[in-house]
Design a protein around this motif. Structure first.
Motif, PDB file in Angstrom:
ATOM      1  N   ARG B 167     -22.397   4.253 -70.777  1.00  0.00           N
ATOM      2  CA  ARG B 167     -22.351   3.140 -69.833  1.00  0.00           C
ATOM      3  C   ARG B 167     -21.332   2.146 -70.325  1.00  0.00           C
ATOM      4  N   ARG B 168     -20.273   1.965 -69.541  1.00  0.00           N
ATOM      5  CA  ARG B 168     -19.250   1.026 -69.986  1.00  0.00           C
ATOM      6  C   ARG B 168     -19.682  -0.399 -69.664  1.00  0.00           C
ATOM      7  N   ALA B 169     -19.511  -1.296 -70.621  1.00  0.00           N
ATOM      8  CA  ALA B 169     -20.028  -2.657 -70.477  1.00  0.00           C
ATOM      9  C   ALA B 169     -19.341  -3.386 -69.328  1.00  0.00           C
ATOM     10  N   ASP B 170     -17.994  -3.273 -69.257  1.00  0.00           N
ATOM     11  CA  ASP B 170     -17.280  -4.026 -68.222  1.00  0.00           C
ATOM     12  C   ASP B 170     -17.639  -3.512 -66.835  1.00  0.00           C
ATOM     13  N   GLN B 171     -17.801  -2.174 -66.716  1.00  0.00           N
ATOM     14  CA  GLN B 171     -18.118  -1.593 -65.417  1.00  0.00           C
ATOM     15  C   GLN B 171     -19.498  -2.040 -64.954  1.00  0.00           C
ATOM     16  N   ASP B 172     -20.424  -2.096 -65.887  1.00  0.00           N
ATOM     17  CA  ASP B 172     -21.780  -2.482 -65.536  1.00  0.00           C
ATOM     18  C   ASP B 172     -21.832  -3.862 -64.917  1.00  0.00           C
ATOM     19  N   ILE B 173     -21.101  -4.794 -65.539  1.00  0.00           N
ATOM     20  CA  ILE B 173     -21.115  -6.169 -65.041  1.00  0.00           C
ATOM     21  C   ILE B 173     -20.552  -6.216 -63.629  1.00  0.00           C
ATOM     22  N   GLU B 174     -19.474  -5.467 -63.417  1.00  0.00           N
ATOM     23  CA  GLU B 174     -18.845  -5.450 -62.105  1.00  0.00           C
ATOM     24  C   GLU B 174     -19.823  -4.987 -61.033  1.00  0.00           C
ATOM     25  N   ILE B 175     -20.522  -3.889 -61.344  1.00  0.00           N
ATOM     26  CA  ILE B 175     -21.452  -3.326 -60.363  1.00  0.00           C
ATOM     27  C   ILE B 175     -22.582  -4.305 -60.110  1.00  0.00           C
ATOM     28  N   ASP B 176     -23.075  -4.955 -61.181  1.00  0.00           N
ATOM     29  CA  ASP B 176     -24.165  -5.920 -61.030  1.00  0.00           C
ATOM     30  C   ASP B 176     -23.776  -7.021 -60.063  1.00  0.00           C
ATOM     31  N   ALA B 177     -22.536  -7.512 -60.185  1.00  0.00           N
ATOM     32  CA  ALA B 177     -22.108  -8.623 -59.348  1.00  0.00           C
ATOM     33  C   ALA B 177     -21.977  -8.177 -57.889  1.00  0.00           C
ATOM     34  N   ASP B 178     -21.504  -6.960 -57.695  1.00  0.00           N
ATOM     35  CA  ASP B 178     -21.236  -6.514 -56.328  1.00  0.00           C
ATOM     36  C   ASP B 178     -22.514  -6.130 -55.585  1.00  0.00           C
ATOM     37  N   GLU B 179     -23.139  -5.071 -56.014  1.00  0.00           N
ATOM     38  CA  GLU B 179     -24.315  -4.593 -55.294  1.00  0.00           C
ATOM     39  C   GLU B 179     -25.400  -4.230 -56.301  1.00  0.00           C
ATOM     40  N   PRO B 180     -26.324  -5.132 -56.505  1.00  0.00           N
ATOM     41  CA  PRO B 180     -27.357  -4.907 -57.504  1.00  0.00           C
ATOM     42  C   PRO B 180     -28.282  -3.744 -57.144  1.00  0.00           C
ATOM     43  N   VAL B 181     -28.285  -3.305 -55.872  1.00  0.00           N
ATOM     44  CA  VAL B 181     -29.189  -2.231 -55.480  1.00  0.00           C
ATOM     45  C   VAL B 181     -28.792  -0.919 -56.133  1.00  0.00           C
ATOM     46  N   ASP B 182     -27.477  -0.783 -56.355  1.00  0.00           N
ATOM     47  CA  ASP B 182     -26.981   0.509 -56.810  1.00  0.00           C
ATOM     48  C   ASP B 182     -27.243   0.759 -58.283  1.00  0.00           C
ATOM     49  N   THR B 183     -27.474  -0.292 -59.049  1.00  0.00           N
ATOM     50  CA  THR B 183     -27.646  -0.058 -60.483  1.00  0.00           C
ATOM     51  C   THR B 183     -29.020   0.521 -60.742  1.00  0.00           C
ATOM     52  N   PHE B 184     -29.083   1.217 -61.830  1.00  0.00           N
ATOM     53  CA  PHE B 184     -30.338   1.880 -62.176  1.00  0.00           C
ATOM     54  C   PHE B 184     -31.227   0.882 -62.905  1.00  0.00           C
ATOM     55  N   ASP B 185     -32.340   0.535 -62.272  1.00  0.00           N
ATOM     56  CA  ASP B 185     -33.271  -0.408 -62.891  1.00  0.00           C
ATOM     57  C   ASP B 185     -34.375   0.361 -63.576  1.00  0.00           C
ATOM     58  N   ASP B 186     -34.384   0.271 -64.871  1.00  0.00           N
ATOM     59  CA  ASP B 186     -35.419   0.966 -65.613  1.00  0.00           C
ATOM     60  C   ASP B 186     -36.679   0.110 -65.623  1.00  0.00           C
ATOM     61  N   PRO B 187     -37.793   0.618 -65.073  1.00  0.00           N
ATOM     62  CA  PRO B 187     -39.012  -0.194 -65.067  1.00  0.00           C
ATOM     63  C   PRO B 187     -39.479  -0.532 -66.478  1.00  0.00           C
ATOM     64  N   ALA B 188     -39.161   0.356 -67.430  1.00  0.00           N
ATOM     65  CA  ALA B 188     -39.579   0.089 -68.812  1.00  0.00           C
ATOM     66  C   ALA B 188     -38.891  -1.170 -69.352  1.00  0.00           C
ATOM     67  N   ASP B 189     -37.625  -1.394 -68.927  1.00  0.00           N
ATOM     68  CA  ASP B 189     -36.890  -2.580 -69.366  1.00  0.00           C
ATOM     69  C   ASP B 189     -37.585  -3.856 -68.898  1.00  0.00           C
ATOM     70  N   ALA B 190     -37.991  -3.839 -67.612  1.00  0.00           N
ATOM     71  CA  ALA B 190     -38.656  -5.027 -67.070  1.00  0.00           C
ATOM     72  C   ALA B 190     -39.937  -5.313 -67.844  1.00  0.00           C
ATOM     73  N   GLU B 191     -40.689  -4.240 -68.126  1.00  0.00           N
ATOM     74  CA  GLU B 191     -41.930  -4.419 -68.881  1.00  0.00           C
ATOM     75  C   GLU B 191     -41.639  -5.016 -70.247  1.00  0.00           C
ATOM     76  N   LEU B 192     -40.605  -4.510 -70.892  1.00  0.00           N
ATOM     77  CA  LEU B 192     -40.235  -5.010 -72.210  1.00  0.00           C
ATOM     78  C   LEU B 192     -39.906  -6.490 -72.137  1.00  0.00           C
ATOM     79  N   GLU B 193     -39.138  -6.853 -71.099  1.00  0.00           N
ATOM     80  CA  GLU B 193     -38.751  -8.256 -70.966  1.00  0.00           C
ATOM     81  C   GLU B 193     -39.978  -9.132 -70.791  1.00  0.00           C
ATOM     82  N   GLU B 194     -40.919  -8.654 -69.944  1.00  0.00           N
ATOM     83  CA  GLU B 194     -42.146  -9.422 -69.742  1.00  0.00           C
ATOM     84  C   GLU B 194     -42.878  -9.611 -71.057  1.00  0.00           C
ATOM     85  N   LEU B 195     -42.961  -8.526 -71.822  1.00  0.00           N
ATOM     86  CA  LEU B 195     -43.648  -8.599 -73.116  1.00  0.00           C
ATOM     87  C   LEU B 195     -42.962  -9.610 -74.025  1.00  0.00           C
ATOM     88  N   HIS B 196     -41.611  -9.566 -74.012  1.00  0.00           N
ATOM     89  CA  HIS B 196     -40.854 -10.496 -74.838  1.00  0.00           C
ATOM     90  C   HIS B 196     -41.159 -11.935 -74.439  1.00  0.00           C
TER      91      HIS B 196
END
Lengths: 105, 205
Positions: B167-196
Motif C-alpha cells: 500500500r503506497r502511502a501517497d496513493q492512500d491519502i489521495e484515494i481517501d480525499a477523493d472517494e472514501p467509499v472505495d478504500t478498504f475499511d478494516d473493521p478490526a482497525d476501528a475496534e482497535l481505535e475504539e480500544l485505544h
C-alpha cells in the motif's frame, strides 16, 4: 510396483480433456476473480495429467520434467495473480472480474 | 485393482472440479480444489510419477490452496456469491455452449486420434533407476538453462507481488480525499481505535 498398463492411456487423456473443459467452462461462467483463478489451476492440472500420461506411454521422463516446469510457473502465476486480486478486492470487497478497471492509473 | 484406482481418483477429480465451478462459497471452492489435486496426485502415482505426486501434494495442496484460503480469509470475501445475477446477458449460456463445444472437440481428438511417435531414445527411462534420479539427471543436463531461467521467473514473481500488494502511502491519502467509499475499511482497525480511545480516557481519568 504399481503398473497402470491395464488402463489404456486414452482414459487418462480423456479425463484430462474433461477436466480442461470443466476448468475452461468455469472460467467463462464465473465472475468472482478468485474462483476464475481456481479454474485456471484446474486447466493447468488437466495439462499436467496429459503430460504425465504421455510420459508414461512413450517411456520418456521429459514429460515429467515439463510438468515440473508447469508447477513452477503455476506457483509464480498464483503469487502475482493473487497480489492483483488482493489490490482489487481491497478497493471493493464485492468486486467481480468487470471491476478490474478500478486498478487503472 | 488398477481400474478401481482409476475410477476412484477420476471421480475425486471430476467431483472436485464440479465443486469448484458450481460452489457458491469461495472457501468450499478452494476445498473442492484440494479434492481435485489429490485425485490428480493419485493418478500420477498410478502412472509411476511418484516424485510429481509428492510435489503435487506439497506445492499445490500445501502452498497454493493455502495461499488461496489465506487471501479469502484476509479479505473477508467468504460470503456466498449470488449466482443468479447475470450482468452480461446470456454470458452463462454462451459459456456453457462454448465449453460443450470445446469438450466435444478435445474428446474427439483423444478418442479418434492415435498416439504417434516412437518411444524416446535420448531421454529414455533408465531401467531400474528411480524417477527422482531420472528427473534430476535430465533437469541438470538437457533442461539446465530452462531450470536456471525459472529461478529468475520466481524472483520476478516475488518482486512483482511485493510491488503490487504494497500500500503506497501517497496513493492512500489521495484515494481517501477523493472517494472514501472505495478504500478498504478494516473493521478490526476501528475496534482497535475504539480500544485505544477507551484506554486513553481511562488513563486521563
Amino acid at each position: 510396483m504399481i503398473v497402470a498398463s491395464q488402463i489404456a492411456p486414452q482414459w487418462y487423456l480423456g479425463l484430462g480433456a474433461v477436466l480442461f473443459t470443466i476448468g475452461a467452462t468455469g472460467l467463462l461462467i464465473r465472475r468472482n476473480p478468485l474462483i476464475m483463478f481456481m479454474c485456471v489451476e484446474l486447466m493447468l492440472n488437466a495439462v499436467n495429467l496429459t503430460f504425465v500420461s504421455f510420459a508414461h506411454k512413450l517411456k520418456d521422463v521429459g514429460g515429467q520434467v515439463n510438468v515440473f516446469f508447469v508447477l513452477i510457473v503455476a506457483a509464480a502465476e498464483v503469487v502475482v495473480g493473487l497480489a492483483i486480486i488482493v489490490s482489487l478486492l481491497r478497493r471493493r470487497p464485492e468486486a467481480t472480474a468487470d471491476d478490474i478497471t478500478l486498478l487503472k492509473g | 485393482m488398477q481400474a478401481f484406482v482409476f475410477t476412484f481418483s477420476a471421480l475425486l477429480v471430476l467431483g472436485g472440479a464440479f465443486g469448484v465451478i458450481l460452489g457458491k462459497n469461495p472457501v468450499r471452492c478452494a476445498l473442492s480444489l484440494v479434492l481435485t489435486l489429490f485425485g490428480v496426485a493419485i493418478l500420477f502415482i498410478s502412472l509411476e510419477a511418484n516424485f510429481l505426486a509428492a510435489v503435487q501434494v506439497i506445492v499445490y495442496a500445501g502452498a497454493i490452496v493455502v495461499l488461496f484460503l489465506f487471501v479469502i480469509m484476509l479479505l473477508g470475501v467468504d460470503k456466498a456469491e449470488d449466482l443468479r445475477t447475470d450482468p452480461l446477458v446470456g454470458q452463462r449460456w454462451a459459456g456453457i455452449a462454448i465449453g460443450v463445444l470445446l469438450g466435444a472437440g478435445l474428446l474427439f481428438v483423444v478418442l479418434k486420434g492415435t498416439i504417434t511417435g516412437a518411444s524416446s531414445q535420448g531421454a529414455a527411462v533408465i531401467k531400474g533407476g528411480s524417477d527422482v534420479n531420472q528427473i534430476s539427471r535430465l533437469l541438470f543436463t538437457t533442461y539446465l538453462y530452462p531450470f536456471e531461467i525459472t529461478s529468475v521467473l520466481l524472483i520476478i514473481g516475488v518482486v512483482g507481488a511485493v510491488l503490487l500488494a504494497r500500500r503506497r502511502a501517497d496513493q492512500d491519502i489521495e484515494i481517501d480525499a477523493d472517494e472514501p467509499v472505495d478504500t478498504f475499511d478494516d473493521p478490526a482497525d476501528a475496534e482497535l481505535e475504539e480500544l485505544h480511545e477507551a484506554a486513553e480516557k481511562e488513563v486521563a481519568s
